[in-house]
Scaffold this motif. Structure first.
Motif, PDB file in Angstrom:
ATOM      1  N   ILE A  45       0.448  -1.455   0.266  1.00  0.00           N
ATOM      2  CA  ILE A  45       0.051  -0.059  -0.413  1.00  0.00           C
ATOM      3  C   ILE A  45       0.866   1.025   0.359  1.00  0.00           C
ATOM      4  CG2 ILE A  45      -1.457   1.087   1.129  1.00  0.00           C
ATOM      5  CD1 ILE A  45      -3.219  -1.306   0.312  1.00  0.00           C
ATOM      6  N   VAL A  46       0.351   2.111  -0.563  1.00  0.00           N
ATOM      7  CA  VAL A  46       0.754   3.110  -1.191  1.00  0.00           C
ATOM      8  C   VAL A  46       0.328   4.933  -1.272  1.00  0.00           C
ATOM      9  CG1 VAL A  46       3.407   2.339  -2.865  1.00  0.00           C
ATOM     10  CG2 VAL A  46       1.047   3.327  -4.022  1.00  0.00           C
ATOM     11  N   ASN A  47       0.941   5.901  -1.260  1.00  0.00           N
ATOM     12  CA  ASN A  47       0.436   6.932  -0.097  1.00  0.00           C
ATOM     13  C   ASN A  47      -1.193   6.875  -2.214  1.00  0.00           C
ATOM     14  OD1 ASN A  47       0.837   7.770   1.456  1.00  0.00           O
ATOM     15  ND2 ASN A  47       2.143   9.149  -0.475  1.00  0.00           N
ATOM     16  N   VAL A  48      -2.482   6.382  -1.133  1.00  0.00           N
ATOM     17  CA  VAL A  48      -3.873   6.292  -2.329  1.00  0.00           C
ATOM     18  C   VAL A  48      -3.898   7.790  -1.956  1.00  0.00           C
ATOM     19  CG1 VAL A  48      -5.310   5.271  -2.481  1.00  0.00           C
ATOM     20  CG2 VAL A  48      -3.495   4.237  -1.787  1.00  0.00           C
ATOM     21  N   THR A  49      -4.458   8.197  -3.392  1.00  0.00           N
ATOM     22  CA  THR A  49      -5.205   9.785  -3.318  1.00  0.00           C
ATOM     23  C   THR A  49      -6.709  10.364  -3.934  1.00  0.00           C
ATOM     24  OG1 THR A  49      -2.920  10.878  -4.301  1.00  0.00           O
ATOM     25  CG2 THR A  49      -5.496  12.348  -4.696  1.00  0.00           C
ATOM     26  N   ARG A  50      -7.695   9.993  -2.862  1.00  0.00           N
ATOM     27  CA  ARG A  50      -9.231   9.461  -2.969  1.00  0.00           C
ATOM     28  C   ARG A  50      -8.866  10.582  -4.109  1.00  0.00           C
ATOM     29  NH1 ARG A  50     -11.006   5.390  -0.362  1.00  0.00           N
ATOM     30  NH2 ARG A  50      -9.996   5.420   1.853  1.00  0.00           N
ATOM     31  N   HIS A  59     -11.271   3.203  -4.517  1.00  0.00           N
ATOM     32  CA  HIS A  59     -10.499   3.906  -3.377  1.00  0.00           C
ATOM     33  C   HIS A  59      -9.395   4.687  -3.841  1.00  0.00           C
ATOM     34  CE1 HIS A  59      -8.817   2.535   0.277  1.00  0.00           C
ATOM     35  NE2 HIS A  59      -7.495   2.758  -0.422  1.00  0.00           N
ATOM     36  N   ILE A  62      -3.393   5.774  -7.467  1.00  0.00           N
ATOM     37  CA  ILE A  62      -1.861   6.138  -6.599  1.00  0.00           C
ATOM     38  C   ILE A  62      -0.859   6.019  -8.601  1.00  0.00           C
ATOM     39  CG2 ILE A  62      -2.022   3.869  -5.165  1.00  0.00           C
ATOM     40  CD1 ILE A  62      -0.597   1.876  -7.070  1.00  0.00           C
ATOM     41  N   ASN A  63       0.898   6.644  -7.649  1.00  0.00           N
ATOM     42  CA  ASN A  63       1.372   7.105  -8.553  1.00  0.00           C
ATOM     43  C   ASN A  63       2.603   6.003  -8.877  1.00  0.00           C
ATOM     44  OD1 ASN A  63       3.886   8.190 -10.464  1.00  0.00           O
ATOM     45  ND2 ASN A  63       3.144  10.286  -8.748  1.00  0.00           N
TER      46      ASN A  63
END
Length: 174
Positions: A45-50, A59, A62-63
Motif C-alpha cells: 500500500i502506497v499513498n492513495v489519493t482519493r 479507493h 496511485i502514482n
C-alpha cells in the motif's frame, strides 16, 4: 491468454487444456483467485489519493512510476465491507482490456496468499443462481482440497461502462 479468458462469448466456459496457475488472495474471509497471466505486479500500500465523486469501490489513484493507476477496493466492489487496511493488505496490479486499450488497475486486497497450480479437472463453471444474482464476474470455481476458490474474470469485475469511466478519470489526471 488462457482458454478461460477466451471464453467471454456467451455463458459457456471453455475448460483449460493444461494446469493453470492462479494467484490466490483474501478479500474479507473469502479466497479468490486470478490467473497469473493477468497479474502485472503486486505492491504494498502506497499513498492513495482519493478522488471526489467516484463510486465507493474506487479507493483512489496511485502514482506508479509516473503513471496514474486507479485502485479498486475489491471488497467494496464485491459488495462486502470496505477493506480495513492492515500490514498484510496490498495492491494487485492487473491489466484489463478496454476496447483497444489496456488499462492498468490496482485491486486492493486483504492479503495475498499463494500461487496455486490447478488442474482442469478441478475447475468448474460458475454456478447458476438465477437471474437476480450476478455471477458474471466469476470466471470459474476451482476445487482445492475440500474448498472452492472463486476465480475472478478480471475483465468482468467491472462493467465496460465502468472501465470507460476509469479510463476518463486517468486521462483527466495525466
Amino acid at each position: 491468454m488462457t482458454n478461460l479468458m477466451r471464453s467471454e462469448l456467451g455463458n459457456s466456459l471453455a475448460v483449460p487444456e493444461q494446469v493453470g496457475q492462479y494467484l490466490t488472495f483474501l478479500v474479507g474471509d473469502e479466497t479468490f483467485g486470478v490467473s497469473i497471466l493477468d497479474i502485472k505486479e503486486i505492491i504494498e500500500i502506497v499513498n492513495v489519493t482519493r478522488v471526489p465523486l467516484t463510486p465507493d469501490y474506487i479507493h483512489g489513484v496511485i502514482n506508479l512510476r509516473g503513471n496514474v493507476v486507479p485502485v479498486i477496493d475489491l471488497a467494496a466492489r464485491l459488495r462486502h465491507k470496505p477493506t480495513q487496511i492492515s500490514k498484510l493488505s496490498c495492491i494487485v496490479l492487473v491489466a484489463v482490456q478496454v476496447a483497444e486499450f489496456s488499462q492498468l488497475i490496482g485491486m486492493l486486497v486483504d492479503e495475498v496468499r499463494e500461487i496455486l497450480e490447478i488442474p482442469p479437472a478441478n475447475i468448474q463453471p460458475a454456478p447458476d443462481f438465477g437471474t437476480d444474482i450476478r455471477t458474471d464476474f466469476i470466471q470459474a470455481m476451482a476445487r482445492v482440497d475440500d474448498a472452492f476458490i472463486i476465480l475472478l474474470a478480471i475483465g468482468r469485475v467491472l462493467s465496460l461502462e465502468e472501465l470507460s469511466q476509469l479510463r476518463e478519470l486517468v486521462a483527466d489526471r495525466d
